[in-house]
Design an enzyme around this catalytic site. Structure first.
Site, PDB file in Angstrom:
ATOM      1  N   SER A 150       0.826  -1.199   0.000  1.00 28.35           N
ATOM      2  CA  SER A 150       0.000   0.000   0.000  1.00 28.35           C
ATOM      3  C   SER A 150       0.864   1.254   0.000  1.00 28.35           C
ATOM      4  O   SER A 150       1.672   1.451  -0.889  1.00 28.35           O
ATOM      5  CB  SER A 150      -0.969  -0.026   1.181  1.00 28.35           C
ATOM      6  N   ASP A 302      -2.811   6.182  -3.841  1.00 31.18           N
ATOM      7  CA  ASP A 302      -1.626   5.519  -3.296  1.00 31.18           C
ATOM      8  C   ASP A 302      -1.139   4.433  -4.267  1.00 31.18           C
ATOM      9  O   ASP A 302      -1.774   4.182  -5.292  1.00 31.18           O
ATOM     10  CB  ASP A 302      -1.902   4.978  -1.893  1.00 31.18           C
ATOM     11  N   ASP A 304      -1.150   1.184  -4.625  1.00 29.75           N
ATOM     12  CA  ASP A 304      -1.998   0.097  -5.124  1.00 29.75           C
ATOM     13  C   ASP A 304      -3.408   0.563  -5.451  1.00 29.75           C
ATOM     14  O   ASP A 304      -4.293  -0.237  -5.731  1.00 29.75           O
ATOM     15  CB  ASP A 304      -2.015  -1.090  -4.152  1.00 29.75           C
ATOM     16  N   ASP A 306      -5.949   1.978  -3.793  1.00 23.53           N
ATOM     17  CA  ASP A 306      -7.172   1.788  -3.007  1.00 23.53           C
ATOM     18  C   ASP A 306      -7.516   3.041  -2.199  1.00 23.53           C
ATOM     19  O   ASP A 306      -8.677   3.259  -1.861  1.00 23.53           O
ATOM     20  CB  ASP A 306      -7.107   0.535  -2.119  1.00 23.53           C
TER      21      ASP A 306
END
Length: 575
Positions: A150, A302, A304, A306
């Site tokens: 993340s 961010d 990834d 999400d």
């Protein structure tokens, strides 16, 4: 010489056996010779599953992310899957982000699954986490994995596990899988790939996912309104660059300015100190571009994809960063209004949020005669709500840490669809002579002005972990009866599953899974929550205060009063 306990030495010596390749053994020997502190950090415990799966620093050792720790996870998961679905051809899908070694780790995980006779769908290149959640259901898989850490620093990577419903693992399955993993020896990992069982996927799934995002995130906004919205977008060197620009294009948005310096995926995240849209500095370059092109809205995601961070123009026309609670409130109210306008609110709908997010979510739900379900931190709990209550319709929901989910076609935080939703709100508002920011203030005047702030204290390593643990012990042993001159009327201890009413002196049971969280509520409606992070070496303090806001002209004065109140609480609690 640093003292290393016998149990840790036993683990170190195991990594010097032929079970591990020569390169790994050599790296362990180098730490033994030259870096005993790092040696101890690398082996003193096993990596654990936290709020968002397993995350850790990359390197050798059982407390690091490497082919062996990920291989052991995957072997244990393979065993569990075959036990759970004995008469089926088990299928899994794997995605990975822009981080160093993510593609390598993705292939390692695919190899182990295939070596266990499991059909693997592996994305050909980096993809957003929400697409993995979507693909799992779309392809009819039993399980999904995404290799990501993340928004953690560049030295981290991680391993998130998703189940058939598209949501992350939750109890009791997580404990059962962890038990299976812990029962294994590293020598039991099957690394030999069966290439016949690995199928690469890409554009075929991308098209369905993006079209679904457009379908779920669009709300009959006119072409003129979309043409008139000036958008600045940054992927912060992450995966959203492969999805968000195309999603906005298919939805009809033409004025999209991409921060080119941050558009190329790069695990070093060279232009930011932290690739976390929660941090104001992460959106600095996007804000600067917005000033040059007169942008109406700034959006950053961010690595990834999400989490989504948003900046909009305030009443004076100045770009202002919104926090996750503010974004969530505007998005949720917009969705509820859309459902209401279409006569879709039938009394069996709900929105979702978390125990450390703004209490205003429950206030909004009440205004629309809709239920607000509250869960622990982490979107896996919101996904579980959808799974646990199939008779109810999920409208949307979010958490304070910049995550939001539109409907249930994805079962995790989804910055792709949330970005489109934010643009729809902004475009409609601008067309009606308002703005995203003004819509937020209207909600404050209608429902009360809720102001939140997060304070995070970073405590790294073994000493830091012990310090955080002791801080929570101290908080429980020295319970606050008063905060900043306000009497504490209710204490919720989620580790003990008890809510203590200090006025009636009655205890009640908290019907939420146990978690190391402590929340204070004061007589004037202030809320202070304490919890160790499940993904970073931090302890977090979530502070929420509120006041009436009679009209827009009082906004600045009321906001200053609430900010000062939060400052006083922080000072009073010695945070």
């Amino acid at each position: 010489m640093l003292h290393i306990e016998t149990e840790i030495l036993k683990k170190i010596n195991e990594w010097l056996t032929p079970t591990f390749d020569e390169e790994t053994q050599e790296m362990v020997n180098q730490m033994i010779a030259g870096n005993p502190k790092e040696l101890k950090e690398s082996f003193y415990k096993n990596l654990e599953f936290g709020t968002g799966g397993m995350r850790g620093v990359m390197g050798v050792g059982n407390n690091r992310i490497n082919k062996y720790t990920l291989g052991k996870n995957t072997q244990g998961l393979s065993n569990y899957l075959k036990q759970s679905f004995p008469d089926e051809q088990v299928k899994v899908v794997i995605a990975y982000d822009c981080r160093h070694n993510s593609n390598v780790f993705g292939k390692v995980v695919a190899d182990v699954f295939s070596a266990n006779g499991i059909q693997v769908y592996l994305f050909e290149d980096l993809r957003p986490t929400p697409e993995l959640s979507f693909a799992l259901k779309h392809l009819g898989c039993h399980c999904g994995i995404v290799l990501t850490a993340s928004h953690n620093p560049p030295e981290y990577n991680g391993y998130k596990v998703y189940w058939q419903d598209g949501g992350q693992l939750v109890p009791p399955q997580d404990a059962e899988i962890i038990a299976e993993i812990n029962s294994l020896n590293y020598s039991e990992i099957k690394f030999e790939s069966n290439s016949d069982l690995i199928q690469f996927i890409g554009e075929d799934v991308d098209n369905v996912f993006i079209n679904s995002s457009v379908k779920n995130g669009s709300f009959n906004t006119s072409d003129e309104a979309r043409d008139n919205l000036n958008i600045v977008f940054t992927s912060l060197h992450g995966t959203s660059i492969v999805s968000i620009p195309e999603t906005l294009k298919r939805a009809g948005y033409k004025n999209v300015h991409i921060v080119k310096e941050q558009a190329e995926p790069n695990g070093n995240f060279p232009t930011v100190a932290s690739p976390n849209p929660e941090e104001p500095a992460a959106l600095k370059m996007a804000m600067e571009l917005a000033e040059k092109v007169n942008g109406d809205i700034v959006i950053g995601t961010d690595p990834d994809s999400d989490r989504v961070g948003i900046a909009v123009r305030n009443l004076e026309g100045k770009l202002t960063l919104l926090n996750g609670n503010q974004t969530m409130i505007v998005m949720t109210e917009f969705l509820l209004k859309q459902w209401q306008n279409k006569n879709k609110l039938k009394g069996r709908e709900f929105i979702g949020s978390t125990i450390v997010s703004t209490p205003m979510m429950s206030v909004l739900a009440d205004a629309y005669n809709t239920e607000c379900k509250i869960g622990l931190t982490g979107f896996k709990w919101i996904a579980k709500m959808i799974k646990d209550f199939p008779e109810l319709d999920f409208v949307g929901g979010g958490e304070e840490s910049f995550g939001f989910m539109v409907g249930d076609f994805v079962r995790d935080k989804d910055a792709v669809t949330s970005t489109l939703l934010a643009c729809e709100i902004a475009a409609k508002a601008k067309a009606n002579g308002s703005s995203f920011y003004e819509e937020l203030i209207k909600l404050y005047t209608k429902h009360g002005f809720y102001k939140e702030r997060l304070v995070s204290l970073t405590k790294k390593g073994i000493e830091g972990a012990n310090e955080i643990k002791q801080m929570m012990v101290n908080a429980r042993e020295n319970v606050l009866k008063e905060v900043n001159g306000e009497k504490v009327v209710l204490i919720e201890d989620y580790q003990l599953s008890v809510a203590k009413n200090l006025q009636t002196h009655e205890d009640s049971e908290l019907d939420i899974p146990k978690s190391n969280v402590l929340i204070y509520y004061t007589e004037n409606g202030s809320k202070i929550a304490l919890r160790p992070s499940g993904t970073e070496p931090k302890i977090k303090f979530y502070i929420s205060v509120n006041a009436e806001l009679d009209n827009v002209s009082d906004f600045d004065k009321t906001e200053q009063l609430l900010e000062s109140k939060i400052d006083d609480i922080i000072k009073d609690m010695n945070i």
